[in-house]
Design an enzyme around this catalytic site. Structure first.
Site, PDB file in Angstrom:
ATOM      1  N   GLU A  52       3.777  10.283   0.125  1.00  0.00           N
ATOM      2  CA  GLU A  52       4.075  10.415  -1.160  1.00  0.00           C
ATOM      3  C   GLU A  52       3.850  11.866  -1.836  1.00  0.00           C
ATOM      4  O   GLU A  52       4.629  12.313  -2.602  1.00  0.00           O
ATOM      5  CB  GLU A  52       3.153   9.425  -1.982  1.00  0.00           C
ATOM      6  N   PHE A 114      -5.722  -5.533  -6.614  1.00  0.00           N
ATOM      7  CA  PHE A 114      -5.404  -5.008  -5.197  1.00  0.00           C
ATOM      8  C   PHE A 114      -4.499  -3.824  -5.630  1.00  0.00           C
ATOM      9  O   PHE A 114      -3.552  -3.927  -6.309  1.00  0.00           O
ATOM     10  CB  PHE A 114      -4.766  -6.117  -4.301  1.00  0.00           C
TER      11      PHE A 114
END
Ligand SMILES: Cc1cc2nc3c(=O)[nH]c(=O)nc-3n(C[C@H](O)[C@H](O)[C@H](O)COP(=O)(O)OP(=O)(O)OC[C@H]3O[C@@H](n4cnc5c(N)ncnc54)[C@H](O)[C@@H]3O)c2cc1C
Ligand SMILES: Cc1ncc(C[n+]2csc(CCOP(=O)(O)OP(=O)(O)O)c2C)c(N)n1
Ligand SMILES: [Mg+2]
Lengths: 590, 181
Positions: A52, A114
Site C-alpha cells: 500500500e 478485526f
C-alpha cells in the site's frame, strides 16, 4: 438527476465523474464491495500494487507527472497503516491525493474489531483533511469534496474512511453541481497593493534573485510559463529548490541551478548577497536557509505563497503575497509591462558579472576516473543520452538523489518527481510506475541507490504486470552513501551500519521479475549500456557500479552560512579530514 | 557572542511572550476538536484554556475560545495554522482586535468548620460568588469573573478548606457593536 445505488457504486461513480482514469490499490475485506463495483465497469482502471505504501507513492508520481490528483484505494487496518508513510510524504510535498480506506462496519467501530484501526485519528496529522463517512447520505458530497480539498489551495492528501456497511447501503447519488467545500475557499488572487509594492521593489533592485519552489509546479503549467516570461523580461537570475526543478529551463543562461545544502555555489551566493529576493512558491525550508541568523542578510524579501502559514514561518519577509503563483505572476507581469519597468541596467550588469565570477568556479566539476564510474559522470551520461526524449525522472533518497538534481537538467515542469520534505527511501520506483501510467509512451527513469531501491522493490512486479517499461538506474556504491557521508563528516569515519551488506545480484533479480538486468562497472561501457537500457521497451534494472566513497558536493555543512560552503576540491588531491571543519554544535544537525 | 551552529532555527530567540485570546469559528463536525487540540500539541503550542460549544445549532457551527501564549510570530503562526484546517471558518485574535470582555466560571467546594467556615462565607460574599450547595460542613460556590479574579478566589479559598475546583475556561468577546460572525 438522482440515481439509487450502493455506497460502493457511488465510490466508483464519483471517481468516473471526477474523470479519474487510474486508481492505485490493494484489496482486502473492508473494501470488497468497492472491488466488486470496480469489476462491473471499465472506465476506472485499477492498478494493483504490491504494497500500500507503493500505491500512495505511485499515485504521487502519477499526480506530479500529470497535474491531476492521484487516487488510492486500500483496505482497513494494515492496508491503511501501510499507506501512512506515503500520505505523510504527500503532505510534506503538497501532492494532491484522494485515498479511500475501508473501515469496519459502523456498529463495530471502537470495539477492536478485526482489522480495525482509528484511520482518521492516525492520519489526522499526515493528511490535509480526512473524513469518516457515517451515513450514506453524506457519501456523494464527501467524495466530491475530497477532490476539491485535495486540489485547491495548498494541495495535499485527503483520506475518506468508508465503513463496510455504508458500502453496502443503498442511497441516492447526485453529482453535485459544484464539488466545492461549503466554506473552504483558499485565496488565489493576490492583494494588488502588495503586488504593486513587490513590482516597485523589483524595479529598484540592484542585486535581485528569483527563488522559486514546488508551488510553481503545484500551480500548473501556466505558472511555469508566466514565470519564464517574468524572469526573461526582468533579466534577473533565478534559482530553485529541489521541488521546483523544471519550472524554469535549466539550459537558460539566467538559471543558476538548484540552491540549498547541495545547491550550486552561484545560487547560494546569489541568495546570500542579493538585495531583493523574490520567493515564488517556496517555503524557506531548513535545507535552504542553513543558519537562520546568517541567511541572506542584505535582502528585502517578497514571498508569494498560497498558504498563509508558510509566510513568516521561519524567515521574516517584507512583502507577503498570499495567492496562487499563476495568478500573482500574471498580475506582476502586467504591472511590470504597464509601468515599462526596468531595473537599473548598470547595477544589474554589475550583479551579473559578480554571478559570472561565482559561476566560473564551476562548482559541479568533479574529478573523473578512467577505472571506476563516478556517480556524477553516470548521471551526466544518462542525461546526455536521454535528453532528446525528455524523460520523466524519479529518485529514491540519498546522494544519488542530489546528483540527479545537480547533473540532470530539467527543461519542463512535471518531469521531476522526488521525495523532498519527507525524504522517503522507496519513493522512486512506485512513483516511476505512476508517472509511466500517466505517460505510457515516455521514457521514465528512477535514479536509485542500492539501499533505497530495496525498500519498495516489490513494485517491479507491478511494472511487469502492466507492461510499464520503467528503468531503474541504480547508482550502486554499496553504501547508504548519504549516511556514510555524514558519518565521515560528523562521526570520525565510524561507518556504523551504513554498509549495504549482502546485496542481491540486481541483474538476476531483474530477471527473476521478468525484467531486463544490465550491469555496468566500467566507464568505457557506460554509454553503450545506457543506450541498451533505453532501447528495450521493457522494465530494466540497471546496476551501475560506482565509486564507493564519493561525496556529494557542493555542500553547506552544518552550522555554516551560505558563503561558507564546501566545494568538491576542498579535499584537494589527497583528501583531508573534513570532519574537522564542522564544530560540535554543527553536529546537532543532520 | 555564542552562535547556535545549526541549520535549524535558533531556539533561543528572545522575543517577548504574550497571552492571546483567540475566537475560532468552526463547523461542528466529528473530530474538529481533536484536529485543533492535535495542532497545538503537534506543533508545540501552548493551550492555557480552551472552551467549546455549538453556538449556532441550525448551521452546526461551534465557537472555540482558546487562550494561548507565544511570541508575536508564534501567535501569527497559530492563527495561520488554524485557518489551514478545512473545518475552520475564521480565527479572530481578540487580543489584537481591541478591548474584550473575558469571563470564566468556576465551582469550588470548601469543607470546614468554625472560623474557616465563617471566613469562606465572607470571602464568597466579598467576591459576589453564589452559593449553589450547602451542608453543615461544606459549601459549593459559583464565581463568574475574569481569570485573575477566579485565580484569586481559588487561592484565598485554599486557605479555608478548598477541596475541589471545576473551571470552564475563558469565554470572550470584543467590546462594541462589531460582531465577528
Ligand atoms: C537528502 C535530501 C537533501 C536535500 N537537499 C536539498 C537542497 O540542497 N536544496 C533544496 O532545495 N532542497 C533540498 N531537499 C529538499 C528539502 O527538504 C525540501 O523538500 C525542499 O527544499 C522544499 O521545497 P520548496 O521550498 O519548493 O517547498 P515545497 O515543499 O514544494 O512547498 C511548496 C510551497 O509552495 C506553496 N504552494 C503550493 N501550491 C501553491 C500555489 N498554487 N501557489 C502558490 N504557492 C503554492 C506551498 O504552500 C509551500 O509553501 C533535500 C531533501 C533531501 C531528502
Ligand atoms: C525510509 C527512510 N529510512 C531512512 C532514511 C535515512 N537515509 C537517508 S539517505 C539514506 C541512504 C540511502 O542509501 P542509497 O539508497 O544507497 O543511496 P546513496 O546515498 O548511496 O546514493 C538513508 C538511510 C530515509 N531517508 N528514509
Ligand atoms: Mg548507495
Amino acid at each position: 438527476m438522482s440515481e439509487t445505488m450502493t455506497g460502493a457504486e457511488m465510490v466508483i461513480r464519483a471517481l468516473q465523474d471526477q474523470g479519474v482514469e487510474h486508481v492505485f490499490g490493494y484489496p482486502g475485506g473492508a473494501v470488497l464491495p468497492i472491488y466488486d463495483a470496480l469489476f462491473h465497469q471499465e472506465r476506472v482502471r485499477h492498478v494493483l500494487v504490491r504494497h500500500e505504501q507503493g500505491a500512495v507513492h505511485a499515485a504521487e508520481g502519477y499526480a506530479r507527472a500529470s497535474g491531476k490528483p492521484g487516487v488510492v484505494l486500500v483496505t482497513s487496518g494494515p492496508g491503511a497503516t501501510n499507506a501512512i508513510t506515503g500520505l505523510a510524504d504527500a503532505m510534506m510535498d503538497s501532492i494532491p491525493l484522494v485515498c479511500i480506506t475501508g473501515q469496519v462496519p459502523t456498529h463495530l467501530i471502537g470495539s477492536d474489531a478485526f482489522q480495525e484501526c482509528d484511520t482518521v485519528g492516525i492520519t489526522r496529522h499526515c493528511t490535509k483533511h480526512n473524513y469518516l463517512v457515517k451515513s450514506i447520505e453524506d457519501l456523494p458530497r464527501i467524495l466530491h469534496e475530497a477532490f476539491y480539498v485535495a486540489q485547491n489551495g495548498r494541495p495535499g492528501p485527503v483520506v475518506v474512511d468508508l465503513p463496510k456497511d455504508i458500502q453496502f447501503k443503498a442511497g441516492s447519488y447526485v453529482r453535485p453541481l459544484s464539488n466545492q467545500h461549503k466554506t473552504y475557499r483558499p485565496t488565489v488572487k493576490g492583494d494588488m497593493d502588495h503586488i504593486r509594492a513587490a513590482v516597485e521593489l523589483m524595479a529598484n533592485a540592484k542585486r535581485p534573485v528569483f527563488y522559486t519552489g514546488g508551488g510553481v509546479i503545484n500551480s500548473g503549467r501556466q505558472a511555469a510559463a508566466l514565470l519564464r516570461e517574468l524572469v526573461q523580461l526582468t533579466g534577473f537570475p533565478i534559482t530553485s529548490t529541489l521541488m521546483g526543478l523544471g519550472a524554469y529551463p535549466a539550459s537558460d543562461k539566467q538559471w543558476l541551478g538548484m540552491l540549498g545544502m547541495h545547491g550550486t555555489y552561484e545560487a547560494n551566493l546569489a541568495m546570500h548577497e542579493c538585495d531583493v529576493m523574490i520567493n515564488i512558491g517556496a517555503r524557506f525550508d531548513d535545507r535552504i536557509t542553513g543558519r537562520l541568523d546568517a541567511f541572506s542578510p542584505f535582502s528585502k524579501r517578497i514571498h508569494v505563497d498560497i498558504d498563509p502559514s508558510s509566510i513568516n514561518k521561519t524567515v521574516k519577509v517584507d512583502i507577503p503575497i498570499v495567492g496562487d503563483c499563476a495568478h500573482v505572476l500574471e498580475d506582476m507581469l502586467r504591472l511590470w509591462r504597464q509601468g515599462a519597468k526596468q531595473a537599473d541596467k548598470i547595477e544589474l550588469q554589475k550583479w551579473w558579472s559578480k554571478i559570472e565570477g561565482w559561476r566560473a568556479r564551476n562548482c559541479l566539476a568533479f574529478k573523473n576516473s578512467k577505472e571506476t564510474i563516478k556517480p556524477q559522470y553516470a548521471v551526466q551520461r544518462l542525461y546526455e543520452l536521454t535528453k532528446d526524449r525528455s524523460p520523466y525522472i524519479t529518485t529514491e533518497v540519498g546522494q544519488h538523489q542530489m546528483w540527479a538534481a545537480q547533473y540532470f537538467k530539467f527543461e519542463d515542469p512535471n518531469h521531476w518527481m522526488t521525495s523532498g520534505g519527507h525524504g522517503t527511501m522507496g519513493y522512486g520506483l512506485p512513483a516511476a510506475v505512476g508517472a509511466q501510467l500517466a505517460h505510457p509512451d515516455a521514457l521514465v527513469i528512477d535514479i536509485a541507490g542500492e539501499a533505497s531501491i530495496q525498500m519498495m522493490l516489490q513494485e517491479m512486479s507491478t511494472a511487469l504486470q502492466y507492461n510499464l517499461p520503467v528503468k531503474v538506474f541504480i547508482l550502486n556504491n554499496e553504501y547508504m552513501g548519504m549516511v556514510r557521508q555524514w558519518q565521515e563528516l560528523l562521526h570520525g569515519g565510524r561507518y556504523s551500519q551504513s554498509y549495504s551488506e549482502s546485496l542481491p545480484d540486481f541483474v538476476k533479480l531483474a530477471e527473476a521479475y521478468g525484467a531486463v538486468g544490465i550491469r555496468c562497472d566500467n566507464p568505457d561501457d557506460l554509454d553503450a549500456k545506457i543506450m541498451e537500457m533505453i532501447s528495450v521497451n521493457r522494465p530494466v534494472i540497471f546496476d551501475c557500479i560506482v565509486d564507493k566513497t564519493e561525496n556529494c558536493f557542493p555542500m553547506i555543512p552544518s552550522g555554516k552560512a551560505h558563503n561558507e560552503m564546501l566545494l568538491n576540491d576542498y579535499l584537494g588531491e589527497t583528501g583531508a579530514d573534513i570532519g574537522s571543519v564542522i564544530d560540535e554544535k554543527g553536529k546537532m544537525l543532520v | 557572542m555564542l552562535q547556535m551552529k545549526t541549520h535549524y532555527p535558533d531556539a533561543h530567540r528572545v522575543e517577548p511572550v504574550n497571552r492571546h485570546t483567540l475566537a475560532v469559528v468552526v463547523d461542528n463536525e466529528p473530530g474538529v476538536l481533536a484536529r485543533i487540540a492535535g495542532l497545538f500539541s503537534g506543533r508545540g503550542y501552548n493551550i492555557e484554556s480552551l472552551t467549546v460549544t455549538e453556538t449556532e445549532h441550525e448551521a452546526h457551527i461551534s465557537r472555540i475560545t482558546i487562550v494561548t501564549t507565544g511570541t508575536d510570530s508564534i501567535i501569527q503562526q497559530i492563527k495561520s495554522q488554524l485557518e489551514r484546517l478545512v473545518p475552520v471558518h475564521r480565527v479572530v485574535d481578540l487580543t489584537l482586535t481591541g478591548e474584550t470582555v473575558e469571563r470564566e466560571l468556576c465551582l469550588v467546594k470548601v469543607v470546614g468548620k468554625g472560623d474557616h467556615r465563617v471566613e469562606a462565607m465572607r470571602l464568597a460574599s466579598a467576591f459576589g460568588a453564589r452559593t449553589l450547595d450547602a451542608t453543615l460542613t461544606s459549601f459549593v460556590y459559583e464565581l463568574t469573573g475574569t481569570t485573575d479574579e477566579v485565580e484569586r478566589f481559588i487561592k484565598l479559598m485554599t486557605a479555608v478548606g478548598l477541596v475541589e475546583v471545576s473551571r470552564t475556561g475563558v469565554a470572550a468577546m470584543s467590546r462594541g457593536a462589531e460582531g465577528i460572525m
